[in-house]
Design a protein around this motif. Structure first.
Motif, PDB file in Angstrom:
ATOM      1  N   THR A 198       0.873  -1.172   0.000  1.00  0.00           N
ATOM      2  CA  THR A 198       0.000   0.000   0.000  1.00  0.00           C
ATOM      3  C   THR A 198       0.911   1.223   0.000  1.00  0.00           C
ATOM      4  O   THR A 198       1.859   1.299   0.777  1.00  0.00           O
ATOM      5  CB  THR A 198      -0.894   0.018   1.250  1.00  0.00           C
ATOM      6  OG1 THR A 198      -1.685  -1.177   1.283  1.00  0.00           O
ATOM      7  CG2 THR A 198      -1.820   1.225   1.242  1.00  0.00           C
ATOM      8  N   ASP A 224       5.501  -9.077   0.544  1.00  0.00           N
ATOM      9  CA  ASP A 224       4.572  -8.078   1.071  1.00  0.00           C
ATOM     10  C   ASP A 224       5.369  -6.988   1.790  1.00  0.00           C
ATOM     11  O   ASP A 224       5.955  -7.227   2.844  1.00  0.00           O
ATOM     12  CB  ASP A 224       3.584  -8.749   2.025  1.00  0.00           C
ATOM     13  CG  ASP A 224       2.439  -7.824   2.435  1.00  0.00           C
ATOM     14  OD1 ASP A 224       2.569  -6.589   2.271  1.00  0.00           O
ATOM     15  OD2 ASP A 224       1.412  -8.328   2.929  1.00  0.00           O
ATOM     16  N   LYS A 259      -4.861  -4.884  -0.007  1.00  0.00           N
ATOM     17  CA  LYS A 259      -3.538  -5.461  -0.258  1.00  0.00           C
ATOM     18  C   LYS A 259      -3.468  -6.892   0.244  1.00  0.00           C
ATOM     19  O   LYS A 259      -2.951  -7.789  -0.447  1.00  0.00           O
ATOM     20  CB  LYS A 259      -2.465  -4.618   0.414  1.00  0.00           C
ATOM     21  CG  LYS A 259      -1.076  -5.240   0.391  1.00  0.00           C
ATOM     22  CD  LYS A 259      -0.111  -4.484   1.262  1.00  0.00           C
ATOM     23  CE  LYS A 259      -0.436  -4.595   2.751  1.00  0.00           C
ATOM     24  NZ  LYS A 259      -0.246  -5.981   3.263  1.00  0.00           N
ATOM     25  N   ASN A 260      -3.991  -7.122   1.434  1.00  0.00           N
ATOM     26  CA  ASN A 260      -3.919  -8.465   2.015  1.00  0.00           C
ATOM     27  C   ASN A 260      -4.730  -9.473   1.209  1.00  0.00           C
ATOM     28  O   ASN A 260      -4.338 -10.639   1.069  1.00  0.00           O
ATOM     29  CB  ASN A 260      -4.406  -8.439   3.459  1.00  0.00           C
ATOM     30  CG  ASN A 260      -3.447  -7.708   4.383  1.00  0.00           C
ATOM     31  OD1 ASN A 260      -2.301  -7.448   4.021  1.00  0.00           O
ATOM     32  ND2 ASN A 260      -3.903  -7.366   5.575  1.00  0.00           N
ATOM     33  N   SER A 318      -4.868  -1.772   4.724  1.00  0.00           N
ATOM     34  CA  SER A 318      -4.207  -3.029   4.368  1.00  0.00           C
ATOM     35  C   SER A 318      -5.142  -4.111   3.835  1.00  0.00           C
ATOM     36  O   SER A 318      -4.666  -5.093   3.261  1.00  0.00           O
ATOM     37  CB  SER A 318      -3.478  -3.597   5.600  1.00  0.00           C
ATOM     38  OG  SER A 318      -4.403  -3.888   6.641  1.00  0.00           O
ATOM     39  N   GLY A 367       4.060  -4.259   3.026  1.00  0.00           N
ATOM     40  CA  GLY A 367       3.260  -3.642   4.063  1.00  0.00           C
ATOM     41  C   GLY A 367       2.516  -2.409   3.579  1.00  0.00           C
ATOM     42  O   GLY A 367       2.150  -2.299   2.408  1.00  0.00           O
ATOM     43  N   VAL A 368       2.274  -1.488   4.499  1.00  0.00           N
ATOM     44  CA  VAL A 368       1.537  -0.257   4.195  1.00  0.00           C
ATOM     45  C   VAL A 368       2.470   0.950   4.319  1.00  0.00           C
ATOM     46  O   VAL A 368       3.576   0.835   4.834  1.00  0.00           O
ATOM     47  CB  VAL A 368       0.320  -0.090   5.133  1.00  0.00           C
ATOM     48  CG1 VAL A 368      -0.639  -1.270   4.983  1.00  0.00           C
ATOM     49  CG2 VAL A 368       0.764   0.044   6.589  1.00  0.00           C
TER      50      VAL A 368
END
Length: 220
Positions: free
Chosen positions: A94, A120, A104-105, A101, A122-123
């Motif tokens: 993100t 991944d 994205k998740n 999130s 993360g944000v």
């Protein structure tokens, strides 16, 4: 016991049952690759289609993903032993300034369920972090960016521009998504694809995986 039995357990979100059935299939001599393809990935394919048509919603997807992971934990040692490769590697995050999130998740879940390796990030991911990840993971060929705030959407363009400036644009395809993001916007910023939902994003990744490496400047 059949792979279809395992698939049904995954679709129902029954993690313990999925683990038991995956174990039973291996004990019966079914190849781990077959369990993965016809028991786990096929199930998540159907979950993705049902999600896209609003037959099921996020809670059901998360339950199915948990069940899929339970089954995968059983067969992973066998898969590693057999050196099964990934469909590709996705750098996912993100964008900077955005802490949301969920979208994205969900993309991570569907991409992993489709056989991709997902890094991944993360944000609140700054352009430089995407670049650093690209340099650390030479096997990666796709960058996925999510944004829920209109104020953070321009960061997507910045990321693509930074990759161009660093001479890395030709190595990657870029896919973007999030509530305020549209296919038109994806095209305007030079992204290669748009994911209106996680399942569609995974479908695009699978389509790309079957093609050759992208060329620089490709549009959506």
């Amino acid at each position: 016991m059949t792979c279809r039995d395992l698939s049904e357990a995954v679709e129902e979100g029954a993690a313990n049952l999925a683990r038991e059935r995956a174990t039973a299939l291996l004990a019966e001599g079914v190849e781990a690759e077959e369990v993965l393809r016809f028991g786990l990935l096929d199930a998540m394919e159907r979950v993705g289609q049902r999600f896209k048509t609003s037959e099921i919603f996020v809670p059901e997807v998360l339950l199915a993903a948990r069940a899929m992971q339970a089954g995968l934990s059983v067969i992973e040692p066998r898969l590693r032993r057999n050196a099964i490769g990934s469909r590709g590697t996705l750098l996912l995050g993100t964008v900077e300034g955005d802490l949301h999130s969920l979208g994205k998740n969900l993309v991570r879940i569907f991409a992993k369920s489709a056989g991709f390796t997902v890094i991944d990030l993360g944000v609140d991911v700054a352009p430089g972090v995407f670049l650093d990840a690209a340099k650390r993971h030479p096997e990666a060929t796709v960058v996925g960016m999510s944004a829920l705030l209109t104020t953070t959407m321009p960061i997507m363009r910045t990321v693509i521009e930074r990759f161009e400036a660093e001479g890395l644009r030709s190595r990657f395809r870029f896919i973007v998504g999030g509530a305020p993001v549209s296919e038109r916007y994806a095209s305007e910023i030079g992204a290669d694809g748009f994911g209106p939902d996680a399942a569609t994003a995974a479908d695009q990744l699978k389509a790309w995986a079957s093609e050759q490496r992208p060329t620089a400047g490709r549009g959506a």
